[in-house]
Write a protein that holds these residues in place. Sequence first.
Motif, PDB file in Angstrom:
ATOM      1  N   PHE A 163      52.299  48.217  72.095  1.00 52.16           N
ATOM      2  CA  PHE A 163      50.849  48.306  72.088  1.00 52.16           C
ATOM      3  C   PHE A 163      50.322  46.264  70.987  1.00 52.16           C
ATOM      4  CE2 PHE A 163      53.773  50.158  67.769  1.00 52.16           C
ATOM      5  CZ  PHE A 163      53.054  49.504  67.135  1.00 52.16           C
ATOM      6  N   MET A 164      49.482  46.676  70.779  1.00 51.97           N
ATOM      7  CA  MET A 164      49.349  45.136  70.617  1.00 51.97           C
ATOM      8  C   MET A 164      48.792  45.668  69.365  1.00 51.97           C
ATOM      9  SD  MET A 164      48.886  41.581  70.673  1.00 51.97           S
ATOM     10  CE  MET A 164      48.413  40.871  72.235  1.00 51.97           C
ATOM     11  N   TYR A 165      49.016  44.841  68.128  1.00 45.00           N
ATOM     12  CA  TYR A 165      48.328  44.769  66.780  1.00 45.00           C
ATOM     13  C   TYR A 165      47.872  44.004  66.395  1.00 45.00           C
ATOM     14  CZ  TYR A 165      48.475  45.177  61.886  1.00 45.00           C
ATOM     15  OH  TYR A 165      48.115  44.914  60.692  1.00 45.00           O
ATOM     16  N   TYR A 166      46.718  44.237  66.444  1.00 45.42           N
ATOM     17  CA  TYR A 166      45.652  43.047  66.217  1.00 45.42           C
ATOM     18  C   TYR A 166      44.904  42.612  65.099  1.00 45.42           C
ATOM     19  CZ  TYR A 166      44.096  43.473  71.123  1.00 45.42           C
ATOM     20  OH  TYR A 166      44.944  43.109  72.603  1.00 45.42           O
ATOM     21  N   GLY A 167      45.800  43.383  63.525  1.00 46.06           N
ATOM     22  CA  GLY A 167      45.345  43.112  62.786  1.00 46.06           C
ATOM     23  C   GLY A 167      44.777  44.830  61.643  1.00 46.06           C
ATOM     24  N   PRO A 168      44.477  44.583  60.563  1.00 49.48           N
ATOM     25  CA  PRO A 168      44.078  45.827  60.015  1.00 49.48           C
ATOM     26  C   PRO A 168      42.771  46.239  59.425  1.00 49.48           C
ATOM     27  CG  PRO A 168      45.279  44.072  58.244  1.00 49.48           C
ATOM     28  CD  PRO A 168      45.264  43.476  59.665  1.00 49.48           C
ATOM     29  N   ALA A 169      42.701  47.021  59.937  1.00 49.89           N
ATOM     30  CA  ALA A 169      40.793  47.520  59.731  1.00 49.89           C
ATOM     31  C   ALA A 169      40.981  47.888  57.993  1.00 49.89           C
ATOM     32  CB  ALA A 169      40.826  48.889  60.587  1.00 49.89           C
ATOM     33  N   LYS A 170      39.464  47.681  57.937  1.00 46.99           N
ATOM     34  CA  LYS A 170      38.979  47.241  56.445  1.00 46.99           C
ATOM     35  C   LYS A 170      39.193  48.495  55.705  1.00 46.99           C
ATOM     36  CE  LYS A 170      36.039  45.221  54.174  1.00 46.99           C
ATOM     37  NZ  LYS A 170      36.191  44.191  52.506  1.00 46.99           N
ATOM     38  N   ALA A 171      39.569  49.633  56.235  1.00 47.47           N
ATOM     39  CA  ALA A 171      39.690  50.640  55.191  1.00 47.47           C
ATOM     40  C   ALA A 171      41.515  50.607  54.895  1.00 47.47           C
ATOM     41  CB  ALA A 171      39.583  52.106  56.321  1.00 47.47           C
ATOM     42  N   CYS A 172      42.256  50.022  55.326  1.00 44.77           N
ATOM     43  CA  CYS A 172      43.470  49.468  55.358  1.00 44.77           C
ATOM     44  C   CYS A 172      43.826  49.602  53.947  1.00 44.77           C
ATOM     45  CB  CYS A 172      44.110  49.124  56.196  1.00 44.77           C
ATOM     46  SG  CYS A 172      43.924  50.149  58.275  1.00 44.77           S
ATOM     47  N   GLU A 173      42.854  48.203  53.509  1.00 45.89           N
ATOM     48  CA  GLU A 173      43.507  47.579  52.500  1.00 45.89           C
ATOM     49  C   GLU A 173      43.800  48.103  51.773  1.00 45.89           C
ATOM     50  OE1 GLU A 173      39.725  45.064  52.362  1.00 45.89           O
ATOM     51  OE2 GLU A 173      39.739  44.102  54.094  1.00 45.89           O
ATOM     52  N   ASP A 174      42.736  49.610  50.672  1.00 42.26           N
ATOM     53  CA  ASP A 174      43.169  50.005  49.611  1.00 42.26           C
ATOM     54  C   ASP A 174      44.587  51.394  50.199  1.00 42.26           C
ATOM     55  OD1 ASP A 174      41.951  48.286  48.084  1.00 42.26           O
ATOM     56  OD2 ASP A 174      40.159  48.854  48.765  1.00 42.26           O
ATOM     57  N   CYS A 175      44.974  51.264  51.335  1.00 44.35           N
ATOM     58  CA  CYS A 175      45.378  52.512  51.224  1.00 44.35           C
ATOM     59  C   CYS A 175      47.227  52.814  51.415  1.00 44.35           C
ATOM     60  CB  CYS A 175      46.038  52.845  52.948  1.00 44.35           C
ATOM     61  SG  CYS A 175      46.580  54.153  53.466  1.00 44.35           S
ATOM     62  N   ARG A 176      47.329  53.385  50.496  1.00 44.39           N
ATOM     63  CA  ARG A 176      48.959  53.315  49.495  1.00 44.39           C
ATOM     64  C   ARG A 176      49.711  53.972  50.906  1.00 44.39           C
ATOM     65  NH1 ARG A 176      50.052  60.119  48.383  1.00 44.39           N
ATOM     66  NH2 ARG A 176      52.152  59.737  48.849  1.00 44.39           N
ATOM     67  N   TYR A 177      49.900  53.523  51.966  1.00 50.62           N
ATOM     68  CA  TYR A 177      50.836  53.803  52.562  1.00 50.62           C
ATOM     69  C   TYR A 177      50.878  52.253  53.958  1.00 50.62           C
ATOM     70  CZ  TYR A 177      50.818  59.066  52.733  1.00 50.62           C
ATOM     71  OH  TYR A 177      50.789  60.203  52.534  1.00 50.62           O
ATOM     72  N   LYS A 178      49.705  51.066  53.396  1.00 54.56           N
ATOM     73  CA  LYS A 178      49.547  49.655  53.960  1.00 54.56           C
ATOM     74  C   LYS A 178      51.272  48.971  54.588  1.00 54.56           C
ATOM     75  CE  LYS A 178      47.611  45.520  52.948  1.00 54.56           C
ATOM     76  NZ  LYS A 178      48.814  44.938  52.439  1.00 54.56           N
TER      77      LYS A 178
END
Length: 146
Positions: free
Chosen positions: A16-31
């Motif tokens: 898979f290609m990693y294109y960057g995080p989604a907006k919802a990922c910014e505050d995720c505890r698993y980030k």
Amino acid sequence: MITLIGEKLAKKGLTFMYYGPAKACEDCRYKSVCIDPLETGRIYKIKEVKDTEHPCPIHESGKVKVVEVEKANIEALIDAKKAFEGSVILFETLKCDEKCDMRSLCFPEGIKASDRCRILKNFGRVNECKKGYKLNKVLLEIISKK
């Protein structure tokens, strides 16, 4: 390296290609486990799928699995004079604006100019370059980023 991926995508051998995080990922505890280890613009291959799951609002099933990944090896065209199996090169793209069937190998996704790479396999000369470059198709392992 360990990361998280959608439950339905978690299959050994998947790339898979990693294109960057989604907006919802910014505050995720698993980030710190999920997206922080990954580098934008790189292709990764899943080496192992673990049994551990976590909730995730981004993925279709609502779950992610823990996976072990590595940067995928990349097929590319390089100057034939540099195409020696086992050697380490700095990857450089060619100066070319031609639209041809070989373009995706001259400018492959997942690799950046000046990446240090080891040539794992030399598939030999290609004779299709419109610019007249002497090129060999190779399999590259990214050793370190620019």
